[in-house]
Design a protein around this motif. Sequence first.
Motif, mmCIF file in Angstrom:
data_model
loop_
_atom_site.group_PDB
_atom_site.id
_atom_site.type_symbol
_atom_site.label_atom_id
_atom_site.label_comp_id
_atom_site.label_asym_id
_atom_site.label_seq_id
_atom_site.Cartn_x
_atom_site.Cartn_y
_atom_site.Cartn_z
ATOM 1 N N GLY A 157 35.625 45.457 47.013
ATOM 2 C CA GLY A 157 35.698 44.808 47.455
ATOM 3 C C GLY A 157 36.981 44.354 46.637
ATOM 4 N N ILE A 158 37.783 42.876 47.291
ATOM 5 C CA ILE A 158 39.014 42.359 46.468
ATOM 6 C C ILE A 158 38.013 41.048 46.856
ATOM 7 N N ILE A 159 38.511 39.649 45.849
ATOM 8 C CA ILE A 159 38.723 38.135 46.096
ATOM 9 C C ILE A 159 39.815 38.200 45.271
ATOM 10 N N GLY A 160 41.018 37.750 46.991
ATOM 11 C CA GLY A 160 42.356 37.421 46.705
ATOM 12 C C GLY A 160 42.663 36.263 46.478
ATOM 13 N N LEU A 161 43.274 35.702 45.888
ATOM 14 C CA LEU A 161 43.497 34.232 45.840
ATOM 15 C C LEU A 161 45.037 34.248 45.423
ATOM 16 N N ARG A 162 44.875 32.980 46.139
ATOM 17 C CA ARG A 162 46.116 32.896 46.443
ATOM 18 C C ARG A 162 47.087 31.514 46.594
ATOM 19 N N SER A 163 48.520 30.784 46.535
ATOM 20 C CA SER A 163 48.818 29.559 46.896
ATOM 21 C C SER A 163 47.927 29.173 47.772
ATOM 22 N N HIS A 164 47.179 28.180 47.453
ATOM 23 C CA HIS A 164 46.781 27.356 49.272
ATOM 24 C C HIS A 164 45.782 28.365 50.067
ATOM 25 N N VAL A 190 42.189 31.291 49.971
ATOM 26 C CA VAL A 190 41.316 32.383 49.042
ATOM 27 C C VAL A 190 41.393 33.477 50.443
ATOM 28 N N VAL A 191 41.460 35.203 50.028
ATOM 29 C CA VAL A 191 41.065 36.550 51.567
ATOM 30 C C VAL A 191 40.141 37.550 50.240
ATOM 31 N N PHE A 192 39.036 37.481 51.129
ATOM 32 C CA PHE A 192 38.133 38.341 50.679
ATOM 33 C C PHE A 192 38.215 39.702 51.184
ATOM 34 N N SER A 193 38.480 41.009 50.970
ATOM 35 C CA SER A 193 38.806 42.264 51.569
ATOM 36 C C SER A 193 37.809 43.144 51.030
ATOM 37 N N GLY A 194 37.768 44.173 52.143
ATOM 38 C CA GLY A 194 36.558 44.616 51.805
ATOM 39 C C GLY A 194 37.782 45.959 52.044
ATOM 40 N N LEU A 195 37.271 47.286 51.227
ATOM 41 C CA LEU A 195 37.831 48.361 51.480
ATOM 42 C C LEU A 195 37.154 50.128 51.354
ATOM 43 N N TYR A 196 37.196 50.802 52.344
ATOM 44 C CA TYR A 196 36.055 52.196 52.022
ATOM 45 C C TYR A 196 36.545 53.405 51.844
#
Length: 164
Positions: free
Chosen positions: A55-62, A64-70
């Motif tokens: 699981g990744i919480i990706g912070l970017r300019s303006h 946020v993105v939550f990603s989940g990988l198998y």
Amino acid sequence: MKKILLYAFAICTFVLMAGRLQAQDYKTAVGLKFGGYENGPSIKYFMNEGTALEGIIGLRSHGVVFSGLYELHQPAFNTSGLKFYYGFGAHLGSVGSGVYKRFGGDDKIYNDSHLLLGADAVLGLEYKIAEAPIAISLDLNPRVELATGPFFDVAPGLGIKYTF
């Protein structure tokens, strides 16, 4: 003399094998992921020896993105501590208004907030340092953006994790 050499060889082999097993064995890792679009904290959990969830919480300019990988992991190049991995997943997030650089493509301009939703893949190598609780990964993350697209892109990623 032959017995001494045989015993020395057996002991060295045992020590090297024990170190090799330890170098590849961890259950959970937490750290940071630096990508082409987002940077942020990540956690990886091995369900068994070759299968992990990340699981990744990706912070970017303006935004946020939550990603989940198998992910599926396999030994790579007969090197202790080095694993090849590949997998798939999804992302969900939002971005506010602004100009966004797309890796290898044209800039995207958003005048208001947008939902990000899409399918992800991952292909990479991870090295677990034998004498330290540290794992370093380098990967490619192809993804298809569905909510604001559709468009396809590929971003590189670098991960540094503490393992336990």
